[in-house]
Design a protein around this motif. Structure first.
Motif, PDB file in Angstrom:
ATOM      1  N   GLN A 143     -11.076  -9.589  46.940  1.00  0.00           N
ATOM      2  CA  GLN A 143     -10.313 -10.225  48.012  1.00  0.00           C
ATOM      3  C   GLN A 143      -9.038  -9.439  48.313  1.00  0.00           C
ATOM      4  O   GLN A 143      -8.663  -9.277  49.478  1.00  0.00           O
ATOM      5  CB  GLN A 143      -9.976 -11.677  47.646  1.00  0.00           C
ATOM      6  N   ASP A 144      -8.378  -8.941  47.270  1.00  0.00           N
ATOM      7  CA  ASP A 144      -7.184  -8.110  47.477  1.00  0.00           C
ATOM      8  C   ASP A 144      -7.531  -6.846  48.250  1.00  0.00           C
ATOM      9  O   ASP A 144      -6.765  -6.408  49.124  1.00  0.00           O
ATOM     10  CB  ASP A 144      -6.547  -7.747  46.135  1.00  0.00           C
ATOM     11  N   ILE A 145      -8.680  -6.237  47.939  1.00  0.00           N
ATOM     12  CA  ILE A 145      -9.112  -5.040  48.655  1.00  0.00           C
ATOM     13  C   ILE A 145      -9.351  -5.359  50.128  1.00  0.00           C
ATOM     14  O   ILE A 145      -8.925  -4.608  51.017  1.00  0.00           O
ATOM     15  CB  ILE A 145     -10.379  -4.441  47.997  1.00  0.00           C
ATOM     16  N   LEU A 146     -10.012  -6.473  50.401  1.00  0.00           N
ATOM     17  CA  LEU A 146     -10.247  -6.871  51.794  1.00  0.00           C
ATOM     18  C   LEU A 146      -8.939  -7.132  52.529  1.00  0.00           C
ATOM     19  O   LEU A 146      -8.786  -6.750  53.700  1.00  0.00           O
ATOM     20  CB  LEU A 146     -11.146  -8.107  51.843  1.00  0.00           C
ATOM     21  N   ASN A 147      -7.986  -7.769  51.847  1.00  0.00           N
ATOM     22  CA  ASN A 147      -6.677  -8.020  52.466  1.00  0.00           C
ATOM     23  C   ASN A 147      -5.961  -6.711  52.789  1.00  0.00           C
ATOM     24  O   ASN A 147      -5.342  -6.573  53.853  1.00  0.00           O
ATOM     25  CB  ASN A 147      -5.815  -8.888  51.559  1.00  0.00           C
ATOM     26  N   VAL A 206     -11.857 -12.365  38.027  1.00  0.00           N
ATOM     27  CA  VAL A 206     -10.938 -11.242  38.225  1.00  0.00           C
ATOM     28  C   VAL A 206     -11.513 -10.283  39.268  1.00  0.00           C
ATOM     29  O   VAL A 206     -10.807  -9.806  40.168  1.00  0.00           O
ATOM     30  CB  VAL A 206     -10.676 -10.511  36.884  1.00  0.00           C
ATOM     31  N   ARG A 207     -12.828  -9.999  39.173  1.00  0.00           N
ATOM     32  CA  ARG A 207     -13.471  -9.107  40.133  1.00  0.00           C
ATOM     33  C   ARG A 207     -13.409  -9.680  41.541  1.00  0.00           C
ATOM     34  O   ARG A 207     -13.123  -8.971  42.511  1.00  0.00           O
ATOM     35  CB  ARG A 207     -14.925  -8.870  39.740  1.00  0.00           C
ATOM     36  N   ALA A 208     -13.645 -10.977  41.669  1.00  0.00           N
ATOM     37  CA  ALA A 208     -13.589 -11.617  42.985  1.00  0.00           C
ATOM     38  C   ALA A 208     -12.177 -11.560  43.560  1.00  0.00           C
ATOM     39  O   ALA A 208     -11.998 -11.311  44.766  1.00  0.00           O
ATOM     40  CB  ALA A 208     -14.064 -13.059  42.886  1.00  0.00           C
ATOM     41  N   ILE A 232      -4.312  -2.426  56.597  1.00  0.00           N
ATOM     42  CA  ILE A 232      -4.401  -1.040  57.065  1.00  0.00           C
ATOM     43  C   ILE A 232      -4.862  -1.004  58.515  1.00  0.00           C
ATOM     44  O   ILE A 232      -4.339  -0.232  59.335  1.00  0.00           O
ATOM     45  CB  ILE A 232      -5.335  -0.220  56.151  1.00  0.00           C
ATOM     46  N   ARG A 233      -5.834  -1.837  58.862  1.00  0.00           N
ATOM     47  CA  ARG A 233      -6.295  -1.892  60.254  1.00  0.00           C
ATOM     48  C   ARG A 233      -5.165  -2.340  61.185  1.00  0.00           C
ATOM     49  O   ARG A 233      -4.992  -1.786  62.278  1.00  0.00           O
ATOM     50  CB  ARG A 233      -7.493  -2.826  60.375  1.00  0.00           C
TER      51      ARG A 233
END
Length: 119
Positions: A39-43, A33-35, A48-49
């Motif tokens: 990954q969702d945060i990185l996406n 779940v953490r991984a 945002i970029r």
């Protein structure tokens, strides 16, 4: 007595093995779940970029000026279009502000005299 301790130790080892097995797999599930969240945060950071880059492109002054020239029929401001305060009309004023004309000008409940009795 020794047999009782052996049986009790065996049951304790089995119980601890089951508990440890359960804890290990729950930890593995939480790490999955953490991984996924990582990954969702990185996406989202990538999105945002991309949005910031798109916003930077869309708000370039040269691009906006070209769009304004193409789609808006604007002309430069002439000095004759600028007015002074002397050119603006003054709002009408009642000279007798507290007289009957003044009460009508105030409108609403402001023009009604207070009554002396209760109706």
């Amino acid at each position: 007595m020794i047999r009782f301790l052996n049986v009790l130790s065996f049951i304790l080892v089995i119980t601890l093995s089951v508990v440890l097995y359960n804890v290990k797999y729950r930890i593995d599930a939480q790490e999955d779940v953490r991984a996924k969240l990582q990954q969702d945060i990185l996406n989202e950071e990538d999105a945002i970029r991309v949005l910031r880059a798109e916003h930077s492109y869309l708000t370039q002054p040269d691009r906006l000026q070209a769009l304004a020239d193409r789609h808006l029929q604007l002309a430069p401001l002439h000095a004759s279009q600028i007015a002074t305060f002397d050119d603006l009309p003054m709002p009408p004023r009642d000279e007798d502000f507290f007289g009957p004309a003044g009460r009508q000008a105030l409108g609403g409940y402001a023009g009604i005299a207070p009554s002396t009795g209760v109706q």
